[in-house]
Design a protein around this motif. Structure first.
Motif, PDB file in Angstrom:
ATOM      1  N   ASN A  92       0.300  -0.967   8.572  1.00 32.74           N
ATOM      2  CA  ASN A  92       1.180  -2.119   8.811  1.00 32.74           C
ATOM      3  C   ASN A  92       2.619  -1.655   8.623  1.00 32.74           C
ATOM      4  N   ASP A  94       6.640  -2.855   8.575  1.00 31.39           N
ATOM      5  CA  ASP A  94       7.532  -4.023   8.593  1.00 31.39           C
ATOM      6  C   ASP A  94       8.836  -3.661   9.310  1.00 31.39           C
ATOM      7  N   GLY A  98       9.101  -0.049   6.472  1.00 29.66           N
ATOM      8  CA  GLY A  98       8.180   0.198   5.367  1.00 29.66           C
ATOM      9  C   GLY A  98       6.776   0.337   5.950  1.00 29.66           C
ATOM     10  N   VAL A  99       6.042   1.353   5.492  1.00 24.50           N
ATOM     11  CA  VAL A  99       4.703   1.596   6.036  1.00 24.50           C
ATOM     12  C   VAL A  99       3.678   1.347   4.938  1.00 24.50           C
ATOM     13  N   GLU A 100       2.692   0.493   5.251  1.00 26.05           N
ATOM     14  CA  GLU A 100       1.638   0.213   4.279  1.00 26.05           C
ATOM     15  C   GLU A 100       0.318   0.642   4.911  1.00 26.05           C
ATOM     16  N   THR A 102      -3.754   0.810   4.546  1.00 27.85           N
ATOM     17  CA  THR A 102      -4.854   0.199   3.804  1.00 27.85           C
ATOM     18  C   THR A 102      -6.159   0.889   4.172  1.00 27.85           C
ATOM     19  N   LYS A 107      -4.579   0.999  -1.205  1.00 25.39           N
ATOM     20  CA  LYS A 107      -3.395   0.555  -0.481  1.00 25.39           C
ATOM     21  C   LYS A 107      -2.270   1.530  -0.850  1.00 25.39           C
ATOM     22  N   TYR A 108      -1.623   2.095   0.172  1.00 28.54           N
ATOM     23  CA  TYR A 108      -0.602   3.111  -0.091  1.00 28.54           C
ATOM     24  C   TYR A 108       0.658   2.745   0.670  1.00 28.54           C
ATOM     25  N   LYS A 109       1.799   2.908  -0.001  1.00 33.20           N
ATOM     26  CA  LYS A 109       3.052   2.532   0.644  1.00 33.20           C
ATOM     27  C   LYS A 109       3.992   3.719   0.715  1.00 33.20           C
ATOM     28  N   MET A 111       8.006   4.789   2.578  1.00 34.20           N
ATOM     29  CA  MET A 111       9.151   4.270   3.327  1.00 34.20           C
ATOM     30  C   MET A 111       9.346   5.111   4.576  1.00 34.20           C
TER      31      MET A 111
END
Length: 374
Positions: A92, A94, A98-100, A102, A107-109, A111
Protein backbone atom coordinates in the motif's frame (compact mmCIF):
# COMPACT_ATOMS: atom_id res chain seq x y z
CA UNK A 1 -5.05 8.18 2.55
CA UNK A 2 -4.28 5.31 0.19
CA UNK A 3 -3.00 6.21 -3.20
CA UNK A 4 -2.00 2.91 -4.78
CA UNK A 5 -2.08 -0.78 -3.97
CA UNK A 6 -0.78 -3.99 -5.52
CA UNK A 7 -0.29 -7.66 -4.59
CA UNK A 8 2.75 -9.69 -5.61
CA UNK A 9 4.38 -13.03 -4.74
CA UNK A 10 7.28 -12.44 -2.35
CA UNK A 11 9.65 -14.94 -3.97
CA UNK A 12 8.79 -13.92 -7.55
CA UNK A 13 9.50 -10.29 -6.66
CA UNK A 14 12.79 -11.16 -4.94
CA UNK A 15 13.91 -13.21 -7.94
CA UNK A 16 13.26 -10.32 -10.32
CA UNK A 17 14.90 -7.74 -8.06
CA UNK A 18 18.01 -9.91 -7.69
CA UNK A 19 18.46 -9.78 -11.47
CA UNK A 20 18.75 -5.99 -11.48
CA UNK A 21 20.03 -5.09 -8.00
CA UNK A 22 23.65 -5.38 -9.20
CA UNK A 23 23.23 -2.11 -11.09
CA UNK A 24 22.94 -0.16 -7.85
CA UNK A 25 26.27 1.18 -6.58
CA UNK A 26 26.98 0.93 -2.86
CA UNK A 27 28.20 4.53 -2.49
CA UNK A 28 26.23 6.69 -4.84
CA UNK A 29 26.14 10.48 -5.01
CA UNK A 30 22.38 10.74 -5.53
CA UNK A 31 20.33 9.06 -2.79
CA UNK A 32 17.54 8.25 -5.29
CA UNK A 33 19.95 5.94 -7.13
CA UNK A 34 19.77 3.66 -4.06
CA UNK A 35 16.10 3.03 -4.94
CA UNK A 36 14.16 0.80 -7.27
CA UNK A 37 11.55 2.62 -9.35
CA UNK A 38 8.26 0.68 -9.22
CA UNK A 39 5.84 1.46 -12.08
CA UNK A 40 2.39 -0.11 -11.81
CA UNK A 41 -0.01 -0.30 -14.69
CA UNK A 42 -3.07 -2.57 -14.56
CA UNK A 43 -1.71 -5.96 -13.37
CA UNK A 44 1.78 -5.20 -14.70
CA UNK A 45 4.76 -4.15 -12.64
CA UNK A 46 7.98 -2.73 -14.09
CA UNK A 47 10.93 -2.29 -11.73
CA UNK A 48 13.87 -0.12 -12.79
CA UNK A 49 17.38 0.27 -11.33
CA UNK A 50 20.06 2.65 -12.60
CA UNK A 51 23.51 4.05 -11.83
CA UNK A 52 23.12 6.74 -14.57
CA UNK A 53 25.39 4.74 -16.91
CA UNK A 54 23.41 1.49 -16.94
CA UNK A 55 19.67 0.95 -16.58
CA UNK A 56 18.08 -2.44 -15.95
CA UNK A 57 14.36 -3.21 -15.94
CA UNK A 58 12.21 -6.24 -15.25
CA UNK A 59 8.53 -6.69 -16.05
CA UNK A 60 6.23 -8.99 -14.10
CA UNK A 61 2.56 -9.79 -13.60
CA UNK A 62 0.92 -8.65 -10.35
CA UNK A 63 -2.57 -7.96 -9.04
CA UNK A 64 -3.33 -4.25 -9.31
CA UNK A 65 -6.19 -2.01 -10.35
CA UNK A 66 -4.20 1.17 -9.97
CA UNK A 67 -1.65 2.95 -12.10
CA UNK A 68 1.21 4.84 -10.53
CA UNK A 69 4.86 5.02 -9.55
CA UNK A 70 6.97 5.03 -6.40
CA UNK A 71 10.68 4.75 -5.54
CA UNK A 72 11.51 2.20 -2.82
CA UNK A 73 14.94 1.92 -1.12
CA UNK A 74 16.54 -1.19 -2.61
CA UNK A 75 18.64 -2.53 0.23
CA UNK A 76 15.95 -2.71 2.91
CA UNK A 77 13.43 -4.13 0.44
CA UNK A 78 15.81 -6.88 -0.70
CA UNK A 79 16.90 -7.68 2.85
CA UNK A 80 13.30 -8.07 4.01
CA UNK A 81 12.22 -10.17 1.01
CA UNK A 82 15.14 -12.57 1.55
CA UNK A 83 13.66 -13.46 4.92
CA UNK A 84 9.98 -13.73 4.00
CA UNK A 85 8.69 -17.19 3.04
CA UNK A 86 6.83 -17.53 -0.28
CA UNK A 87 3.45 -15.78 0.08
CA UNK A 88 1.46 -12.94 -1.47
CA UNK A 89 2.50 -9.51 -0.19
CA UNK A 90 0.27 -6.47 -0.33
CA UNK A 91 1.94 -3.13 -1.00
CA UNK A 92 0.00 0.00 0.00
CA UNK A 93 1.49 3.34 -1.01
CA UNK A 94 0.16 6.62 0.35
CA UNK A 95 0.37 9.99 -1.35
CA UNK A 96 3.54 10.94 0.56
CA UNK A 97 5.18 7.79 -0.85
CA UNK A 98 5.03 5.91 2.44
CA UNK A 99 5.14 2.19 1.63
CA UNK A 100 3.39 -0.36 3.81
CA UNK A 101 4.00 -4.06 3.08
CA UNK A 102 1.59 -6.57 4.60
CA UNK A 103 2.32 -10.31 4.79
CA UNK A 104 0.27 -13.14 6.37
CA UNK A 105 1.39 -12.14 9.84
CA UNK A 106 3.50 -9.04 9.50
CA UNK A 107 3.39 -5.39 8.60
CA UNK A 108 6.47 -3.47 7.47
CA UNK A 109 6.83 0.21 6.71
CA UNK A 110 9.44 2.03 4.71
CA UNK A 111 9.58 5.58 3.39
CA UNK A 112 9.66 5.74 -0.39
CA UNK A 113 10.64 8.69 -2.55
CA UNK A 114 9.07 10.81 -5.24
CA UNK A 115 9.35 8.94 -8.56
CA UNK A 116 9.61 12.21 -10.52
CA UNK A 117 13.19 12.56 -9.25
CA UNK A 118 14.23 9.19 -10.67
CA UNK A 119 16.50 9.60 -13.75
CA UNK A 120 14.79 9.07 -17.09
CA UNK A 121 16.11 6.30 -19.22
CA UNK A 122 17.61 6.95 -22.67
CA UNK A 123 15.35 6.51 -25.68
CA UNK A 124 16.28 4.05 -28.43
CA UNK A 125 16.31 6.66 -31.21
CA UNK A 126 17.84 5.78 -34.60
CA UNK A 127 18.76 2.35 -33.29
CA UNK A 128 19.93 -0.56 -35.43
CA UNK A 129 18.84 -4.00 -34.23
CA UNK A 130 19.95 -7.59 -34.59
CA UNK A 131 19.30 -10.84 -32.76
CA UNK A 132 21.53 -13.53 -31.31
CA UNK A 133 21.06 -16.42 -28.93
CA UNK A 134 21.47 -15.82 -25.24
CA UNK A 135 24.17 -18.50 -25.04
CA UNK A 136 26.17 -16.78 -27.80
CA UNK A 137 26.30 -13.50 -25.88
CA UNK A 138 26.96 -15.15 -22.50
CA UNK A 139 29.79 -17.22 -24.01
CA UNK A 140 31.30 -14.16 -25.66
CA UNK A 141 31.25 -12.21 -22.40
CA UNK A 142 32.77 -15.12 -20.47
CA UNK A 143 35.53 -15.58 -23.03
CA UNK A 144 36.47 -11.89 -23.28
CA UNK A 145 35.80 -10.16 -19.99
CA UNK A 146 38.85 -11.35 -18.05
CA UNK A 147 41.16 -9.60 -20.53
CA UNK A 148 39.48 -6.20 -20.12
CA UNK A 149 41.78 -3.51 -18.73
CA UNK A 150 41.22 -1.93 -15.30
CA UNK A 151 43.16 1.20 -16.28
CA UNK A 152 40.71 4.11 -16.21
CA UNK A 153 43.26 6.30 -17.97
CA UNK A 154 42.56 4.26 -21.10
CA UNK A 155 38.77 4.03 -21.00
CA UNK A 156 38.49 2.40 -24.45
CA UNK A 157 40.26 -0.69 -23.08
CA UNK A 158 38.05 -0.98 -19.97
CA UNK A 159 35.25 -2.44 -22.10
CA UNK A 160 34.69 -5.11 -24.73
CA UNK A 161 34.84 -4.06 -28.37
CA UNK A 162 31.89 -5.29 -30.46
CA UNK A 163 32.75 -5.43 -34.15
CA UNK A 164 29.68 -6.02 -36.32
CA UNK A 165 29.60 -7.33 -39.84
CA UNK A 166 26.99 -8.86 -42.14
CA UNK A 167 28.95 -12.12 -41.82
CA UNK A 168 29.07 -12.19 -38.05
CA UNK A 169 30.13 -10.47 -34.85
CA UNK A 170 33.55 -10.27 -33.18
CA UNK A 171 34.22 -9.46 -29.53
CA UNK A 172 37.67 -8.15 -28.57
CA UNK A 173 39.14 -7.35 -25.17
CA UNK A 174 42.70 -6.34 -24.28
CA UNK A 175 44.68 -4.83 -21.42
CA UNK A 176 47.86 -4.39 -23.54
CA UNK A 177 49.39 -7.54 -21.99
CA UNK A 178 46.94 -9.99 -23.50
CA UNK A 179 44.13 -9.95 -26.00
CA UNK A 180 41.07 -12.11 -26.68
CA UNK A 181 39.23 -12.19 -30.00
CA UNK A 182 36.05 -14.26 -30.19
CA UNK A 183 34.00 -14.43 -33.39
CA UNK A 184 30.51 -15.82 -34.00
CA UNK A 185 29.41 -16.39 -37.57
CA UNK A 186 25.87 -17.45 -36.56
CA UNK A 187 24.89 -13.81 -35.96
CA UNK A 188 23.88 -11.56 -38.83
CA UNK A 189 24.27 -7.83 -38.18
CA UNK A 190 22.55 -5.19 -40.32
CA UNK A 191 25.79 -3.43 -41.29
CA UNK A 192 29.48 -2.98 -40.53
CA UNK A 193 29.68 -1.13 -37.23
CA UNK A 194 31.55 -1.11 -33.94
CA UNK A 195 31.17 0.10 -30.36
CA UNK A 196 32.68 -0.46 -26.91
CA UNK A 197 30.54 -1.82 -24.06
CA UNK A 198 31.75 -1.17 -20.48
CA UNK A 199 32.59 -4.05 -18.17
CA UNK A 200 29.86 -3.54 -15.55
CA UNK A 201 26.81 -3.98 -17.82
CA UNK A 202 28.48 -7.02 -19.39
CA UNK A 203 28.93 -8.62 -15.97
CA UNK A 204 25.27 -7.84 -15.19
CA UNK A 205 24.16 -9.45 -18.47
CA UNK A 206 26.31 -12.48 -17.79
CA UNK A 207 24.46 -13.17 -14.55
CA UNK A 208 20.97 -12.15 -15.75
CA UNK A 209 20.90 -14.07 -19.04
CA UNK A 210 20.31 -17.81 -19.33
CA UNK A 211 22.94 -19.97 -21.03
CA UNK A 212 20.44 -21.31 -23.57
CA UNK A 213 19.12 -20.79 -27.10
CA UNK A 214 16.64 -18.03 -26.16
CA UNK A 215 16.69 -15.22 -28.68
CA UNK A 216 17.94 -11.81 -27.55
CA UNK A 217 17.38 -8.52 -29.31
CA UNK A 218 20.32 -6.12 -29.30
CA UNK A 219 19.81 -2.55 -30.50
CA UNK A 220 22.37 0.23 -30.54
CA UNK A 221 22.76 3.84 -31.56
CA UNK A 222 25.72 6.17 -31.26
CA UNK A 223 25.44 6.41 -27.46
CA UNK A 224 23.70 3.35 -26.05
CA UNK A 225 23.26 -0.38 -26.30
CA UNK A 226 19.85 -1.92 -25.56
CA UNK A 227 19.52 -5.63 -24.77
CA UNK A 228 16.14 -7.36 -24.37
CA UNK A 229 15.46 -10.88 -23.12
CA UNK A 230 11.88 -11.77 -22.26
CA UNK A 231 10.86 -9.46 -19.41
CA UNK A 232 14.40 -8.23 -18.71
CA UNK A 233 15.94 -5.19 -20.37
CA UNK A 234 19.32 -3.54 -20.06
CA UNK A 235 20.42 -0.19 -21.45
CA UNK A 236 23.99 1.01 -21.11
CA UNK A 237 26.01 3.96 -22.25
CA UNK A 238 28.73 3.11 -24.75
CA UNK A 239 32.28 4.43 -24.36
CA UNK A 240 32.92 7.50 -26.43
CA UNK A 241 36.45 6.42 -27.28
CA UNK A 242 38.40 4.67 -30.00
CA UNK A 243 39.41 1.08 -29.49
CA UNK A 244 43.08 0.44 -30.30
CA UNK A 245 43.78 -1.14 -33.69
CA UNK A 246 44.01 -4.67 -32.36
CA UNK A 247 44.65 -6.28 -35.76
CA UNK A 248 48.21 -4.95 -35.93
CA UNK A 249 49.08 -6.70 -32.65
CA UNK A 250 48.10 -10.21 -33.77
CA UNK A 251 51.11 -11.93 -35.36
CA UNK A 252 50.28 -13.16 -38.85
CA UNK A 253 52.77 -15.98 -38.84
CA UNK A 254 53.91 -17.74 -35.71
CA UNK A 255 55.81 -20.68 -37.21
CA UNK A 256 56.39 -22.78 -34.06
CA UNK A 257 53.46 -24.92 -32.94
CA UNK A 258 53.06 -26.61 -29.57
CA UNK A 259 50.15 -28.86 -28.59
CA UNK A 260 49.73 -29.58 -24.90
CA UNK A 261 47.06 -31.06 -22.60
CA UNK A 262 45.26 -28.07 -21.18
CA UNK A 263 44.58 -29.36 -17.65
CA UNK A 264 48.16 -30.68 -17.22
CA UNK A 265 49.64 -27.40 -18.44
CA UNK A 266 47.35 -25.38 -16.18
CA UNK A 267 48.15 -27.51 -13.11
CA UNK A 268 51.88 -27.31 -13.77
CA UNK A 269 51.65 -23.51 -14.12
CA UNK A 270 49.73 -23.32 -10.84
CA UNK A 271 52.35 -25.38 -8.99
CA UNK A 272 55.42 -23.71 -10.46
CA UNK A 273 54.09 -20.13 -10.24
CA UNK A 274 53.90 -20.47 -6.45
CA UNK A 275 57.69 -20.02 -6.54
CA UNK A 276 57.69 -17.08 -8.97
CA UNK A 277 58.33 -13.45 -8.21
CA UNK A 278 55.03 -12.11 -6.86
CA UNK A 279 55.17 -8.88 -8.86
CA UNK A 280 55.69 -10.51 -12.26
CA UNK A 281 54.39 -14.10 -11.81
CA UNK A 282 57.07 -14.97 -14.34
CA UNK A 283 57.36 -18.57 -15.50
CA UNK A 284 59.92 -19.44 -18.20
CA UNK A 285 58.97 -22.10 -20.73
CA UNK A 286 61.77 -24.05 -22.41
CA UNK A 287 60.54 -26.13 -25.32
CA UNK A 288 62.69 -28.63 -27.15
CA UNK A 289 61.62 -31.76 -28.99
CA UNK A 290 58.60 -33.17 -27.24
CA UNK A 291 59.44 -31.73 -23.85
CA UNK A 292 58.24 -28.59 -22.14
CA UNK A 293 60.06 -27.33 -19.05
CA UNK A 294 58.53 -24.76 -16.71
CA UNK A 295 60.77 -22.78 -14.37
CA UNK A 296 60.08 -20.01 -11.88
CA UNK A 297 62.22 -18.33 -9.29
CA UNK A 298 62.08 -15.54 -6.79
CA UNK A 299 65.65 -14.43 -6.28
CA UNK A 300 64.84 -12.29 -3.22
CA UNK A 301 63.67 -15.33 -1.25
CA UNK A 302 65.68 -18.06 -3.00
CA UNK A 303 62.46 -19.74 -4.11
CA UNK A 304 62.60 -21.99 -7.12
CA UNK A 305 60.18 -24.31 -8.91
CA UNK A 306 60.84 -26.53 -11.94
CA UNK A 307 58.71 -29.07 -13.76
CA UNK A 308 58.79 -30.88 -17.03
CA UNK A 309 55.95 -32.30 -19.07
CA UNK A 310 55.46 -33.77 -22.50
CA UNK A 311 54.11 -31.84 -25.47
CA UNK A 312 53.97 -32.08 -29.25
CA UNK A 313 56.20 -29.40 -30.71
CA UNK A 314 57.09 -28.43 -34.20
CA UNK A 315 59.73 -25.72 -34.23
CA UNK A 316 63.20 -24.67 -33.12
CA UNK A 317 64.20 -24.91 -29.47
CA UNK A 318 62.77 -21.92 -27.68
CA UNK A 319 62.86 -20.29 -24.28
CA UNK A 320 60.12 -17.74 -23.59
CA UNK A 321 58.67 -16.28 -20.38
CA UNK A 322 55.07 -15.37 -19.55
CA UNK A 323 53.00 -14.13 -16.64
CA UNK A 324 51.68 -17.46 -15.30
CA UNK A 325 48.53 -15.88 -13.86
CA UNK A 326 47.59 -14.63 -17.34
CA UNK A 327 48.23 -18.03 -18.92
CA UNK A 328 46.15 -19.83 -16.28
CA UNK A 329 43.20 -17.46 -16.84
CA UNK A 330 43.48 -17.75 -20.61
CA UNK A 331 43.50 -21.55 -20.49
CA UNK A 332 40.10 -21.35 -18.75
CA UNK A 333 38.74 -19.76 -21.91
CA UNK A 334 39.74 -22.64 -24.17
CA UNK A 335 37.40 -25.43 -23.21
CA UNK A 336 39.05 -28.26 -25.15
CA UNK A 337 41.19 -31.08 -23.75
CA UNK A 338 44.22 -29.86 -25.68
CA UNK A 339 45.33 -26.37 -26.62
CA UNK A 340 47.53 -25.14 -29.43
CA UNK A 341 50.17 -22.54 -28.73
CA UNK A 342 51.75 -20.70 -31.65
CA UNK A 343 55.10 -19.02 -31.00
CA UNK A 344 57.96 -17.35 -32.88
CA UNK A 345 60.64 -15.57 -30.83
CA UNK A 346 61.07 -14.84 -27.11
CA UNK A 347 59.96 -11.22 -27.65
CA UNK A 348 56.90 -11.78 -29.85
CA UNK A 349 53.36 -12.47 -28.66
CA UNK A 350 52.26 -16.08 -28.22
CA UNK A 351 48.89 -17.23 -29.49
CA UNK A 352 46.67 -19.74 -27.70
CA UNK A 353 43.77 -21.49 -29.44
CA UNK A 354 41.52 -24.40 -28.52
CA UNK A 355 42.59 -27.55 -30.41
CA UNK A 356 39.23 -27.60 -32.17
CA UNK A 357 36.64 -24.89 -32.73
CA UNK A 358 32.88 -25.21 -33.15
CA UNK A 359 31.69 -24.56 -36.69
CA UNK A 360 30.28 -21.10 -36.03
CA UNK A 361 32.77 -19.77 -33.50
CA UNK A 362 36.45 -18.92 -33.42
CA UNK A 363 38.53 -18.05 -30.37
CA UNK A 364 42.02 -16.58 -30.47
CA UNK A 365 43.95 -15.48 -27.39
CA UNK A 366 47.23 -13.61 -27.42
CA UNK A 367 49.68 -13.02 -24.60
CA UNK A 368 52.77 -10.79 -24.56
CA UNK A 369 55.98 -12.39 -23.25
CA UNK A 370 58.02 -11.07 -20.33
CA UNK A 371 61.73 -10.30 -20.57
CA UNK A 372 63.68 -13.37 -19.50
CA UNK A 373 65.54 -12.60 -16.31
CA UNK A 374 68.39 -15.06 -16.66
Amino acid sequence: MMFMKFIVSSSALLKQLQQISGVINANTVLPILEDFLFEIEKNKLTVVATDLETVMKVHMDIEAKDTGKVCIPAKILMDSLKNIAEQPLTFNIDKNFGVEITSDNGKYKVMGENPDNFPREPAADDANSFTMTSTALVTAINKAIFAVSNDDLRPAMTGVYFELDKKGITFVATDAHRLVRYTRTDVKCPQKDSFIVPKKPLNLLKSALPDNEDELTLSYNSNHLFVKHGGTELVCRLFDARFPDYKVVIPVDNPYKMVVTRSDFQSALRRVSVFSNKSTNQVALTISGNQLQLAAQDVDFSFEGNERMSCQYDGEDLQIAFNAKFLIEMLNGADTAEINMELSTPTKAGIIKPSEQAENEELLMLVMPLMLNN
